[in-house]
Design an enzyme around this catalytic site. Structure first.
Site, PDB file in Angstrom:
ATOM      1  N   GLU A   3      24.650 -37.734 -29.398  1.00  0.00           N
ATOM      2  CA  GLU A   3      23.811 -37.303 -28.284  1.00  0.00           C
ATOM      3  C   GLU A   3      23.772 -35.780 -28.158  1.00  0.00           C
ATOM      4  O   GLU A   3      23.950 -35.215 -27.086  1.00  0.00           O
ATOM      5  CB  GLU A   3      24.290 -37.957 -26.973  1.00  0.00           C
ATOM      6  CG  GLU A   3      24.157 -39.465 -27.005  1.00  0.00           C
ATOM      7  CD  GLU A   3      24.514 -40.155 -25.686  1.00  0.00           C
ATOM      8  OE1 GLU A   3      25.288 -39.588 -24.902  1.00  0.00           O
ATOM      9  OE2 GLU A   3      23.993 -41.271 -25.458  1.00  0.00           O
ATOM     10  N   ASP A  43      26.547 -49.554 -25.579  1.00  0.00           N
ATOM     11  CA  ASP A  43      26.921 -48.473 -24.676  1.00  0.00           C
ATOM     12  C   ASP A  43      27.125 -48.994 -23.257  1.00  0.00           C
ATOM     13  O   ASP A  43      26.246 -48.841 -22.412  1.00  0.00           O
ATOM     14  CB  ASP A  43      25.810 -47.401 -24.708  1.00  0.00           C
ATOM     15  CG  ASP A  43      26.176 -46.151 -23.934  1.00  0.00           C
ATOM     16  OD1 ASP A  43      27.317 -46.089 -23.446  1.00  0.00           O
ATOM     17  OD2 ASP A  43      25.335 -45.254 -23.815  1.00  0.00           O
ATOM     18  N   GLU A  97      27.945 -47.193 -14.308  1.00  0.00           N
ATOM     19  CA  GLU A  97      26.709 -46.567 -14.792  1.00  0.00           C
ATOM     20  C   GLU A  97      25.552 -47.554 -14.888  1.00  0.00           C
ATOM     21  O   GLU A  97      24.441 -47.263 -14.470  1.00  0.00           O
ATOM     22  CB  GLU A  97      26.970 -45.935 -16.172  1.00  0.00           C
ATOM     23  CG  GLU A  97      25.723 -45.383 -16.820  1.00  0.00           C
ATOM     24  CD  GLU A  97      25.983 -44.794 -18.208  1.00  0.00           C
ATOM     25  OE1 GLU A  97      27.147 -44.652 -18.613  1.00  0.00           O
ATOM     26  OE2 GLU A  97      24.989 -44.479 -18.885  1.00  0.00           O
TER      27      GLU A  97
END
Ligand code: GCV
Length: 758
Positions: free
Chosen positions: A366, A441, A469
């Site tokens: 990322e 993820d 998240e």
């Protein structure tokens, strides 16, 4: 009932206020940069901590009694704001009070180190609350009923009990709690090889009372399953927290090292109470400046606060720091100047933080820099840093979270394995590869990552996400222990049956586990009053992965909400199915990555990102007129082949693939019939709706505890449950509408409202 709860917290709050008044409210001044742990002033103005020294108590007791009477009669209410987490130490019920008090009548902690002081303070605070009386500190000869805590080297009393051989077997962090009667005197001994181990034992002893277990006839031996039990903070230098939903970062970088927020100590206490022993202070998307001298001094000040509680500080390192911070032309591991830069940096860090734990690195992932920038491997990069830390005993936690190159494989789920498996055996001994629980993820449900069991000659640690998240942030009540248990118990079949993830973690040369923290500056630490349950559960599982989700929920609920049977049953009931419910209202049957791209809160199954297909929802669900799901069998991406043959075959076969992971591994027709008789389409509708119904049931259950818990937290939870209902409904309706636009199947009667909406 509410009166009872209110009075208990009232008394305790006043007691602690009196004690603070008595000692004065002096904040610690940090003395960072010392080479040895030091004795600290124990005062913490706004926290829970109190003085270690017994003082003459006549005036104080009179003050307490008079003040408490005034407060009670005046009907003043002290707020229950969640700050005390699971360390509330409310008074035990009358029926247990005397029995507990008889076996905790005095405290003996020989030794003058900061950790011994912390033990004394915790026992005094805990027992004062639980037993509603002042418990005396004694120095040498304990009275019957005393609690004696320490190590054979710091305590002559412990040394005289001849526990050395047993303690050795429990390792440095393990402890014994035993009821003994030396010389005819009844004592409870909490012993360990290390003072931090004795502190863990102290918290365990207090937990027995918090959870209303007997404290006589004790013979408890505990040893943590893993050596390093860490929180990873994704905290940025500007005070924001990546994926943080509870305010700002706990670390006030602008104030450090000059001012020490009392909260740092309470943070350390909370972690130590669970047996957590490390904190990576900063975001894995790391700024090079974090390793600059200015910020190292700030980190050192935090390390000083954490040290008595056994918490070691770690830092996330930016791989390009030699270039960006050090002014070198590159950060190439083959450049001798780069090596020297890391070696010098390690020397500097250890001069400031002698017990520094090591680096955590996100490389070539990322957008982060890494060794691949120089056509080198992850092993080359990790070993560079490992060599710099090795002389000081530090470790490198090198993350395996990388998926950016479609050249590695078209299926994102396969990429980390393909990059790391060929490097197995090439890492230094002080490197541990940090692997997320699943191959994508932190989705609501994933199969275990094939690198668990896949890496055979490399230390592997697990990374779990405590912060929610992808599961409703701090709005949704989602108890994650069942998910982590499912993961830890997964059999990888590496080298044969029974090689669970938990056992793989425990057999590495370096053993560790990390959880991405959900803490912040919100008064209740985690935003939602139920979210600390996940911090607590992570810590307890890091210590003992065999604890059941139910046991941990019960323990947390008793300590956090009280021991009223009805309240307890309701709360643990709500928690029990809350993760499965969230999976259902967000991404059931193995669906994944349906969330909108930025915030990861709302649904967006229609997301298309031409530039980066792995950010498109369709890439994962592949829904069309005929069917749905990602074929990861031989006819598709063949990701199943990254698992041991037994697991591969189980996942690959439609008959044996767990239904919960069906659409993770298979693309099936909408009419594909499941074992329960429903088609995939029907099951999808059923589960989406069932998830929402669960939230509604939690709302109804919560109403039933009105008056059984304090009004402040009751209202806060009530409000969040309503937001959760809205959130869950949005997920259900958006996804069902979207998938129906593909399947063109009729909606079941209970979902007709969904169809009516625009
Ligand atoms: C810290 C996911 C999250 C990112 C996080 C990343 C990681 O992609 O959305 O916020 O970055 O994982 O774990 O590195």
């Amino acid at each position: 009932m509410s009166q009872r709860f209110t009075n208990a917290s009232l008394m305790r709050g006043f007691l602690s206020a009196c004690l603070k008044m008595e000692r004065g409210c002096v904040e610690d001044q940090p003395q960072h940069g010392e080479n040895t742990p030091r004795q600290r002033n124990s005062g913490a103005c706004c926290g829970w901590s109190r003085t270690t020294h017994p003082r003459s108590g006549v005036f104080r007791q009179a003050l307490i009694v008079a003040g408490a009477a005034w407060l009670l009669s005046a009907g003043h209410l002290l707020a229950e704001d969640g700050y005390r987490l699971w360390l509330r130490y409310e008074k035990v019920e009358h029926r247990l009070l005397e029995a507990y008090a008889a076996n905790a009548s005095a405290i003996v902690v020989q030794g003058n180190t900061p950790t011994c002081a912390a033990i004394r303070e915790e026992l005094q605070l805990g027992l004062a609350g639980l037993l509603s009386r002042e418990i005396l500190l004694e120095t040498n000869v304990p009275a019957a009923g005393a609690v004696v805590v320490g190590t054979p080297s710091s305590s002559s009393l412990i040394a005289s009990l001849g526990l050395d051989a047993e303690l050795k077997l429990l390792g440095p962090d393990g402890f014994l709690i035993r009821s003994v009667t030396p010389n005819g005197r009844r004592l409870t001994v909490v012993a360990s090889q290390s003072e931090v181990g004795a502190l863990y034992g102290t918290f365990h002893f207090l937990r027995l009372m918090q959870t209303r277990q007997p404290i006589t006839g004790l013979n408890i031996a505990e040893r943590p399953a893993l050596e390093r039990r860490l929180l990873n903070h994704w905290d940025n230098l500007n005070g924001s927290v990546e994926r943080g939903y509870a305010g700002k970062s706990l670390w006030k970088w602008d104030e450090l090292p000059g001012r020490i927020d009392p909260r740092y100590r309470d943070y350390a206490r909370a972690n130590a109470s669970l047996g957590l022993n490390g904190a990576v202070l900063n975001n894995v998307n790391a700024k090079p400046e974090q390793l600059g001298t200015e910020y190292l001094k700030k980190a050192a000040a935090l390390a000083d606060v954490f040290r008595p509680y056994g918490i070691r500080v770690y830092l996330a390192a930016n791989f390009a720091a030699p270039k960006k911070l050090g002014g070198l032309p590159d950060a190439n591991p083959n450049n001798p100047k780069v090596r020297k830069w890391w070696n010098d940096k390690a020397d500097e860090i250890y001069a400031l933080i002698p017990d520094f734990g090591g680096f955590l690195v996100k490389a070539n992932s990322e957008g982060q820099p890494g060794p691949q920038d120089y056509k080198l491997t992850h092993a080359d990069g990790a070993n560079l840093l490992a060599d710099a830390l090795a002389p000081h005993g530090g470790i490198v936690m090198w993350r395996a979270f990388g998926y950016n190159s479609p050249k590695v494989d078209k299926d994102r789920a396969k990429r980390a394995y393909l990059e790391f498996k060929p490097l197995d055996g090439q890492f230094r001994d002080n490197v541990i590869v940090q692997v997320k629980n699943g191959p994508i993820d932190f989705q609501p449900r994933e199969p275990f990552h094939p690198l668990f069991g896949g890496l055979k000659q490399t230390s592997v640690m697990a990374e779990l996400e405590i912060t929610q998240e992808n599961m409703g942030h701090s709005t949704d009540l989602v108890y994650l222990a069942p998910m982590w248990r499912e993961f830890l118990e997964s059999d990888t079949y590496a080298g044969g049956q029974g090689a669970t993830v938990a056992s793989i973690l425990a057999r590495s040369p370096v053993t560790a586990i990390a959880g991405v923290a959900n803490t912040g500056t919100d008064r209740n630490w985690c935003g939602h009053d139920f979210a600390p349950a996940n911090w607590h559960a992570f810590g307890r599982l890091a210590w003992n992965p065999r604890l059941t989700a139910e046991q941990i929920a019960d323990e947390w609920a008793r300590a956090t909400w009280g021991n009223d049977a009805m309240v307890l049953a309701t709360i643990t009931n709500m928690m029990r199915g809350s993760w499965e419910a969230c999976v259902n209202y967000e991404m059931p049957l193995g669906l994944h990555h349906l969330m909108e791209a930025g915030g990861h809160y709302d649904p967006k199954p229609e997301t298309v990102n031409q530039g980066a297909p792995e950010y498109s929802a369709w890439y994962y669900h592949k829904a069309d007129a005929k069917g749905i799901g990602f074929d990861r069998t031989k006819t598709g991406s063949d990701a199943v082949s990254q698992y041991a043959p037994e697991i591969r075959d189980r996942f690959a076969n439609l008959d044996t693939c767990p239904q919960e992971l069906l659409l993770w591994f298979h693309h099936v027709d909408w009419d594909y019939r499941l074992k329960n008789g429903r088609t995939v389409w029907e099951e999808l509708c059923f589960r989406y709706n069932d998830g929402v119904e669960y939230v509604k049931r939690m709302q109804a259950q919560w109403e039933a505890v009105r008056g059984g818990v304090d009004a402040e937290r009751f209202e806060a939870v009530r409000n969040r449950l309503e937001l959760q209902r809205v959130h869950a409904t949005k997920w259900r309706d958006t996804c069902i509408r979207y998938f129906q636009s593909k399947s063109q199947k009729p909606l079941p009667a209970y979902l007709t409202q969904v169809a009516e909406k625009p």
